[in-house]
Design a protein around this motif. Structure first.
Motif, PDB file in Angstrom:
ATOM      1  N   VAL A   1       0.857  -1.201   0.000  1.00 26.59           N
ATOM      2  CA  VAL A   1       0.000   0.000   0.000  1.00 26.59           C
ATOM      3  C   VAL A   1       0.885   1.240   0.000  1.00 26.59           C
ATOM      4  CG1 VAL A   1      -1.618   1.362   1.391  1.00 26.59           C
ATOM      5  CG2 VAL A   1      -2.007  -1.088   1.072  1.00 26.59           C
ATOM      6  N   LEU A   2       1.900   1.264   0.867  1.00 28.24           N
ATOM      7  CA  LEU A   2       2.801   2.417   0.942  1.00 28.24           C
ATOM      8  C   LEU A   2       3.532   2.636  -0.382  1.00 28.24           C
ATOM      9  CD1 LEU A   2       4.235   1.863   4.509  1.00 28.24           C
ATOM     10  CD2 LEU A   2       2.800   3.778   3.762  1.00 28.24           C
ATOM     11  N   ARG A   3       3.869   1.559  -1.072  1.00 25.27           N
ATOM     12  CA  ARG A   3       4.534   1.686  -2.365  1.00 25.27           C
ATOM     13  C   ARG A   3       3.546   2.129  -3.449  1.00 25.27           C
ATOM     14  NH1 ARG A   3       4.833  -0.123  -7.244  1.00 25.27           N
ATOM     15  NH2 ARG A   3       3.179  -1.625  -6.854  1.00 25.27           N
ATOM     16  N   HIS A   4       2.417   1.475  -3.504  1.00 23.88           N
ATOM     17  CA  HIS A   4       1.461   1.702  -4.583  1.00 23.88           C
ATOM     18  C   HIS A   4       0.752   3.049  -4.475  1.00 23.88           C
ATOM     19  CE1 HIS A   4      -1.965   0.913  -7.282  1.00 23.88           C
ATOM     20  NE2 HIS A   4      -1.114   0.097  -7.874  1.00 23.88           N
ATOM     21  N   ARG A   5       0.432   3.442  -3.242  1.00 25.12           N
ATOM     22  CA  ARG A   5      -0.293   4.697  -3.034  1.00 25.12           C
ATOM     23  C   ARG A   5       0.177   5.331  -1.721  1.00 25.12           C
ATOM     24  NH1 ARG A   5      -6.628   4.309  -3.076  1.00 25.12           N
ATOM     25  NH2 ARG A   5      -6.255   3.334  -5.094  1.00 25.12           N
ATOM     26  N   PRO A   6       1.314   6.020  -1.748  1.00 31.52           N
ATOM     27  CA  PRO A   6       1.869   6.590  -0.513  1.00 31.52           C
ATOM     28  C   PRO A   6       0.976   7.688   0.063  1.00 31.52           C
ATOM     29  CG  PRO A   6       3.093   7.382  -2.413  1.00 31.52           C
ATOM     30  CD  PRO A   6       2.138   6.342  -2.919  1.00 31.52           C
TER      31      PRO A   6
ATOM     32  N   SER B   1       8.807  13.256  -6.682  1.00 27.74           N
ATOM     33  CA  SER B   1       7.556  12.501  -6.708  1.00 27.74           C
ATOM     34  C   SER B   1       7.766  11.114  -6.119  1.00 27.74           C
ATOM     35  CB  SER B   1       7.032  12.380  -8.139  1.00 27.74           C
ATOM     36  OG  SER B   1       5.935  11.481  -8.174  1.00 27.74           O
ATOM     37  N   PHE B   2       7.196  10.865  -4.942  1.00 26.48           N
ATOM     38  CA  PHE B   2       7.294   9.556  -4.317  1.00 26.48           C
ATOM     39  C   PHE B   2       6.529   8.521  -5.146  1.00 26.48           C
ATOM     40  CE2 PHE B   2       7.580  11.892  -0.007  1.00 26.48           C
ATOM     41  CZ  PHE B   2       8.884  12.233  -0.262  1.00 26.48           C
ATOM     42  N   CYS B   3       5.422   8.946  -5.753  1.00 27.88           N
ATOM     43  CA  CYS B   3       4.642   8.025  -6.588  1.00 27.88           C
ATOM     44  C   CYS B   3       5.473   7.541  -7.767  1.00 27.88           C
ATOM     45  CB  CYS B   3       3.380   8.705  -7.095  1.00 27.88           C
ATOM     46  SG  CYS B   3       2.212   9.132  -5.800  1.00 27.88           S
ATOM     47  N   SER B   4       6.182   8.445  -8.401  1.00 30.04           N
ATOM     48  CA  SER B   4       7.020   8.077  -9.541  1.00 30.04           C
ATOM     49  C   SER B   4       8.154   7.150  -9.097  1.00 30.04           C
ATOM     50  CB  SER B   4       7.586   9.337 -10.196  1.00 30.04           C
ATOM     51  OG  SER B   4       8.387   9.005 -11.295  1.00 30.04           O
ATOM     52  N   ALA B   5       8.805   7.466  -7.998  1.00 30.30           N
ATOM     53  CA  ALA B   5       9.892   6.614  -7.494  1.00 30.30           C
ATOM     54  C   ALA B   5       9.379   5.218  -7.166  1.00 30.30           C
ATOM     55  CB  ALA B   5      10.525   7.250  -6.263  1.00 30.30           C
ATOM     56  N   ASN B   6       8.194   5.139  -6.608  1.00 25.62           N
ATOM     57  CA  ASN B   6       7.611   3.851  -6.237  1.00 25.62           C
ATOM     58  C   ASN B   6       7.117   3.057  -7.440  1.00 25.62           C
ATOM     59  OD1 ASN B   6       8.084   4.118  -3.517  1.00 25.62           O
ATOM     60  ND2 ASN B   6       6.079   4.970  -3.064  1.00 25.62           N
TER      61      ASN B   6
ATOM     62  N   PHE C   1      10.859  -2.081  -9.200  1.00 25.67           N
ATOM     63  CA  PHE C   1       9.620  -2.818  -8.948  1.00 25.67           C
ATOM     64  C   PHE C   1       9.028  -3.302 -10.266  1.00 25.67           C
ATOM     65  CE2 PHE C   1       9.971   0.580  -5.729  1.00 25.67           C
ATOM     66  CZ  PHE C   1      10.107  -0.199  -4.584  1.00 25.67           C
ATOM     67  N   PRO C   2       9.419  -4.486 -10.728  1.00 23.80           N
ATOM     68  CA  PRO C   2       8.842  -5.009 -11.971  1.00 23.80           C
ATOM     69  C   PRO C   2       7.321  -5.052 -11.889  1.00 23.80           C
ATOM     70  CG  PRO C   2      10.696  -6.351 -11.267  1.00 23.80           C
ATOM     71  CD  PRO C   2      10.406  -5.380 -10.148  1.00 23.80           C
ATOM     72  N   ASP C   3       6.665  -4.768 -13.012  1.00 21.55           N
ATOM     73  CA  ASP C   3       5.195  -4.688 -13.077  1.00 21.55           C
ATOM     74  C   ASP C   3       4.681  -3.725 -11.997  1.00 21.55           C
ATOM     75  OD1 ASP C   3       2.667  -5.207 -14.095  1.00 21.55           O
ATOM     76  OD2 ASP C   3       2.398  -7.036 -12.909  1.00 21.55           O
ATOM     77  N   ALA C   4       5.297  -2.555 -11.957  1.00 19.54           N
ATOM     78  CA  ALA C   4       5.085  -1.581 -10.879  1.00 19.54           C
ATOM     79  C   ALA C   4       3.662  -1.067 -10.761  1.00 19.54           C
ATOM     80  CB  ALA C   4       6.040  -0.396 -11.059  1.00 19.54           C
ATOM     81  N   GLU C   5       2.904  -1.098 -11.843  1.00 19.66           N
ATOM     82  CA  GLU C   5       1.518  -0.610 -11.771  1.00 19.66           C
ATOM     83  C   GLU C   5       0.606  -1.581 -11.032  1.00 19.66           C
ATOM     84  OE1 GLU C   5       0.292   2.415 -12.669  1.00 19.66           O
ATOM     85  OE2 GLU C   5       2.376   2.920 -13.052  1.00 19.66           O
ATOM     86  N   ALA C   6       1.010  -2.835 -10.947  1.00 21.54           N
ATOM     87  CA  ALA C   6       0.180  -3.845 -10.287  1.00 21.54           C
ATOM     88  C   ALA C   6       0.282  -3.720  -8.768  1.00 21.54           C
ATOM     89  CB  ALA C   6       0.619  -5.243 -10.713  1.00 21.54           C
ATOM     90  N   PHE C   7      -0.835  -3.964  -8.091  1.00 23.72           N
ATOM     91  CA  PHE C   7      -0.875  -4.034  -6.630  1.00 23.72           C
ATOM     92  C   PHE C   7      -0.633  -5.489  -6.255  1.00 23.72           C
ATOM     93  CE2 PHE C   7      -3.323  -4.646  -2.651  1.00 23.72           C
ATOM     94  CZ  PHE C   7      -2.633  -3.756  -1.848  1.00 23.72           C
ATOM     95  N   ASP C   8       0.528  -5.779  -5.680  1.00 23.76           N
ATOM     96  CA  ASP C   8       0.941  -7.153  -5.410  1.00 23.76           C
ATOM     97  C   ASP C   8       1.427  -7.276  -3.968  1.00 23.76           C
ATOM     98  OD1 ASP C   8       2.024  -9.691  -5.297  1.00 23.76           O
ATOM     99  OD2 ASP C   8       3.493  -9.350  -6.889  1.00 23.76           O
ATOM    100  N   ILE C   9       0.611  -7.873  -3.116  1.00 24.46           N
ATOM    101  CA  ILE C   9       0.961  -7.974  -1.695  1.00 24.46           C
ATOM    102  C   ILE C   9       2.104  -8.957  -1.446  1.00 24.46           C
ATOM    103  CG2 ILE C   9      -1.327  -7.268  -0.926  1.00 24.46           C
ATOM    104  CD1 ILE C   9      -1.888 -10.233  -0.263  1.00 24.46           C
ATOM    105  N   HIS C  10       2.516  -9.686  -2.479  1.00 22.70           N
ATOM    106  CA  HIS C  10       3.641 -10.613  -2.339  1.00 22.70           C
ATOM    107  C   HIS C  10       4.958  -9.988  -2.802  1.00 22.70           C
ATOM    108  CE1 HIS C  10       0.939 -13.817  -1.213  1.00 22.70           C
ATOM    109  NE2 HIS C  10       0.158 -13.471  -2.214  1.00 22.70           N
TER     110      HIS C  10
END
Length: 135
Positions: A50-55, A84-89, A95-104
């Motif tokens: 969550v912190l990575r995907h949407r800080p 931009s923290f969003c851009s860095a994340n 973070f491969p496939d960075a747009e995906a929300f992946d809890i793993h």
């Protein structure tokens, strides 16, 4: 008194946003939500994602101390810069496939959810803990 107000507001807003973002992202990702409900050990990794995907804080305003080149662009000394923290994340190199929300995904300690460096949120551990407890 002003310092206390800044600390209270910063801690309150960051945690509130992280909790709200967690609830929203888990609602938008029913498979991840079901996994977290079935296995509580996934709560911590889910909070990191969550912190990575949407800080909770999306931009850090800074001033350059010297001239520096970043990605082929020269930033003069003493200029205001918005990081931009969003851009860095969402950096695919980190973070491969960075747009995906992946809890793993293993993003612990690698995301900019609570800032970075000397401007890393002093209450980051408390914010993470509070979000885990709410979930």
């Amino acid at each position: 008194m002003n310092f206390a107000n800044v600390m209270f507001d910063g801690g309150h807003i960051s945690t509130t946003m992280t909790v709200a973002n967690a609830v929203d992202l888990l609602d938008l990702n029913p498979k991840a939500q079901a996994e977290v409900r079935a296995d509580r050990s996934l709560i911590g990794p889910a909070v990191e994602e969550v912190l990575r995907h949407r800080p909770p804080i999306t931009t850090g305003l800074r001033a350059s101390t010297r001239e520096v080149e970043v990605a082929g662009v020269t930033i003069p000394a003493h200029q205001h810069v918005a990081a931009s923290f969003c851009s860095a994340n969402r950096d695919e190199r980190q973070f491969p496939d960075a747009e995906a929300f992946d809890i793993h995904r293993n993003s612990e300690g690698r995301n900019f959810g609570f800032g970075f460096g000397t401007h890393h949120c002093i209450g980051n551990a408390l914010g993470r803990l509070e979000t885990c407890l709410v979930l």
